[in-house]
Enzyme design. Structure first.
Site, mmCIF file in Angstrom:
data_model
loop_
_atom_site.group_PDB
_atom_site.id
_atom_site.type_symbol
_atom_site.label_atom_id
_atom_site.label_comp_id
_atom_site.label_asym_id
_atom_site.label_seq_id
_atom_site.Cartn_x
_atom_site.Cartn_y
_atom_site.Cartn_z
ATOM 1 N N ASP A 51 1.571 -5.759 7.510
ATOM 2 C CA ASP A 51 0.358 -4.949 7.466
ATOM 3 C C ASP A 51 -0.796 -5.914 7.177
ATOM 4 O O ASP A 51 -0.862 -6.520 6.103
ATOM 5 C CB ASP A 51 0.471 -3.883 6.363
ATOM 6 N N TYR A 63 -11.488 -1.161 9.932
ATOM 7 C CA TYR A 63 -12.701 -0.718 9.225
ATOM 8 C C TYR A 63 -13.022 -1.532 7.974
ATOM 9 O O TYR A 63 -14.014 -1.282 7.314
ATOM 10 C CB TYR A 63 -12.636 0.777 8.881
ATOM 11 N N LYS A 64 -12.183 -2.520 7.635
ATOM 12 C CA LYS A 64 -12.470 -3.318 6.434
ATOM 13 C C LYS A 64 -13.264 -4.564 6.859
ATOM 14 O O LYS A 64 -14.426 -4.439 7.209
ATOM 15 C CB LYS A 64 -11.168 -3.678 5.731
ATOM 16 N N PHE A 92 0.851 -1.186 0.000
ATOM 17 C CA PHE A 92 0.000 0.000 0.000
ATOM 18 C C PHE A 92 0.894 1.246 0.000
ATOM 19 O O PHE A 92 1.802 1.348 0.836
ATOM 20 C CB PHE A 92 -0.899 -0.030 1.244
ATOM 21 N N ARG A 115 -12.139 -3.771 -8.133
ATOM 22 C CA ARG A 115 -11.932 -4.731 -7.037
ATOM 23 C C ARG A 115 -13.280 -5.229 -6.546
ATOM 24 O O ARG A 115 -14.153 -4.444 -6.194
ATOM 25 C CB ARG A 115 -11.232 -4.064 -5.845
#
Ligand SMILES: Cc1ncc(COP(=O)(O)O)c(C=O)c1O
Length: 424
Positions: free
Chosen positions: A205, A230-231, A126, A384
């Site tokens: 990560d 939050y995912k 990322f 995605r």
């Protein structure tokens, strides 16, 4: 679209032992949500919990709530995250953001690994993680340098490239367990072991992995990790992140940001700083209660469903989706930009098309009566498709492929312009 695939979707949903979990979330029958890998859905319990938090705990109990409910909130949530990522409760700190936690851990690692000045990451990581590394080098460790392992196909990273880039001068290797764009997944155990042979630390990560794939931080001998909530953990927009440090490394690593919540006795207000000697030494500030409390209901649902069960369903759904993409969308100019092998893939699948952005917008904002389908877009041309087995059905995936097919056949995407939204 073949009738037998529709029937397979219906049959698979009928036999799905996790199907009832969908009802724990706020759903809209006209929306298929395939972006739980970016922002998870809202658990119904969270609504109840946060309204009690605001009205009663803040509104009525005011400052008394710190002792009654809030001061242990971070460590209570840490215990639940520990179960999800295969760690001990006192190895997890919950608070701050992924980037801040990464900053603290990278800084601490480099300070401990004196005499070594190489940091390794990969080109699939990322971008924010790369910025954090570069900022630390530029501002604090000017003799260090970053080496990025390249992907030859933009989808996977060869483990031999990792092996070759590591050497005794490597202080730190930091990677995403599941990469944000292609969904490539490393073998954590293997990479930890290669790094440890060179006495290098590894920081993982886990943002795209936590809650989606089984993670065994202790069993794979992982040093450190960070991740967002939050995912797939469904903690809510901007909910605090977590950080993991293996127990026997905790005494060697120091938080570069000194403040009162990492102090041994913050409420004695001593002018001298004495850091806590456990995981709490990586705290900084007053816990952000309003954004932290919503994390807990989502974790409870995952623990109840069981991460192994979620993975099993995610893989079955991924295989179903991949097969549909192969038969229906490849002939229309799409490419699959995620690994084909289950062991190398997280829980999202990227498909590419040169008109990917407009196709993605046509799915989200149909001009006809079609269902709204929400994936997301990552440049240059990836759509995605995030699979969250807690609330996605097989029929969702069938309908998604059917919808993309009809957008292509009717050239619906040509009705949209190329101007991009701020958050794609
Ligand atoms: C893999 C990964 N790492 C780091 C981040 C940055 O997280 P934060 O905004 O909490 O710092 C994100 C954000 O989506 C991410 O997906």
């Amino acid at each position: 679209m073949k009738k037998q695939n529709f029937e397979k979707a219906i049959e698979s949903d009928r036999n799905d032992k996790l199907a009832h979990f969908k009802d724990r979330f706020v759903n809209d029958d006209n929306v298929i949500y395939l972006d739980g890998n970016s922002l998870g859905k809202l658990p119904k319990k969270t609504i109840e919990k946060t309204s009690n938090l605001i009205q009663n705990q803040w509104g009525n109990r005011l400052i008394r709530s710190w002792n009654e409910n809030w001061i242990n909130l971070s460590s209570n949530i840490a215990k639940k995250i520990a179960k999800i990522v295969g760690a001990q409760p006192d190895e997890i700190f919950v608070g701050d953001t992924t980037s801040i936690n990464l900053y603290k851990l990278i800084y601490a690692s480099l300070e401990t690994q004196k005499g070594k000045n190489k940091i390794i990451s990969d080109t699939l990581n990322f971008p924010a993680d790369i910025y954090v590394i570069e900022g630390i080098i530029k501002n604090h460790f000017k003799n260090h340098y970053l080496e990025l392992i390249k992907s030859t196909n933009e989808i996977t990273i060869d483990k031999n490239s990792v092996r070759q880039s590591l050497d005794l001068n490597t202080a730190l290797l930091t990677l995403s367990l599941v990469t944000y764009k292609s969904s490539f997944m490393y073998n954590m155990k293997e990479i930890n072991s290669i790094a440890h042979k060179n006495n290098s630390f590894v920081i993982w990560d886990l943002s795209h992995a936590a809650g989606a794939v089984p993670i065994e931080l202790n069993k794979t001998n992982a040093d450190m990790a960070v991740g967002c909530t939050y995912k797939y953990l469904n903690g809510g927009p901007g909910s605090p992140a977590f950080l993991y440090i293996k127990k026997d490394l905790q005494s060697r690593l120091n938080n570069p940001i000194w403040s009162w919540f990492s102090h041994q006795k913050p409420f004695e207000f001593d002018l001298n700083y004495y850091p806590d000697d456990g995981i709490q030494k990586f705290a900084i500030s007053t816990p952000t209660i309003l954004s932290m409390a919503p994390i807990e209901p989502g974790l409870d649902i995952i623990l109840e469903a069981g991460i192994e069960n979620l993975r099993e369903k995610s893989l079955a759904q991924s295989r179903f989706l991949l097969d549909l993409v192969k038969s229906e969308l490849l002939p229309l100019g799409f490419k699959i930009a995620s690994p084909d092998l289950d062991v190398n893939r997280g829980s999202h699948i990227s498909i590419q098309h040169e008109d990917g952005y407009r196709i993605n917008i046509a799915m989200i904002s149909p001009l006809n009566k079609s269902k709204i389908i929400i994936p997301d877009f990552r440049p240059p041309n990836n759509i995605r498709l995030g699979i969250s087995p807690l609330y996605n059905t097989f029929l969702d995936l069938y309908e998604t492929v059917a919808r993309i097919k009809s957008i292509m056949q009717n050239k619906e995407y040509e009705n949209y312009n190329l101007e991009k939204l701020v958050v794609p």
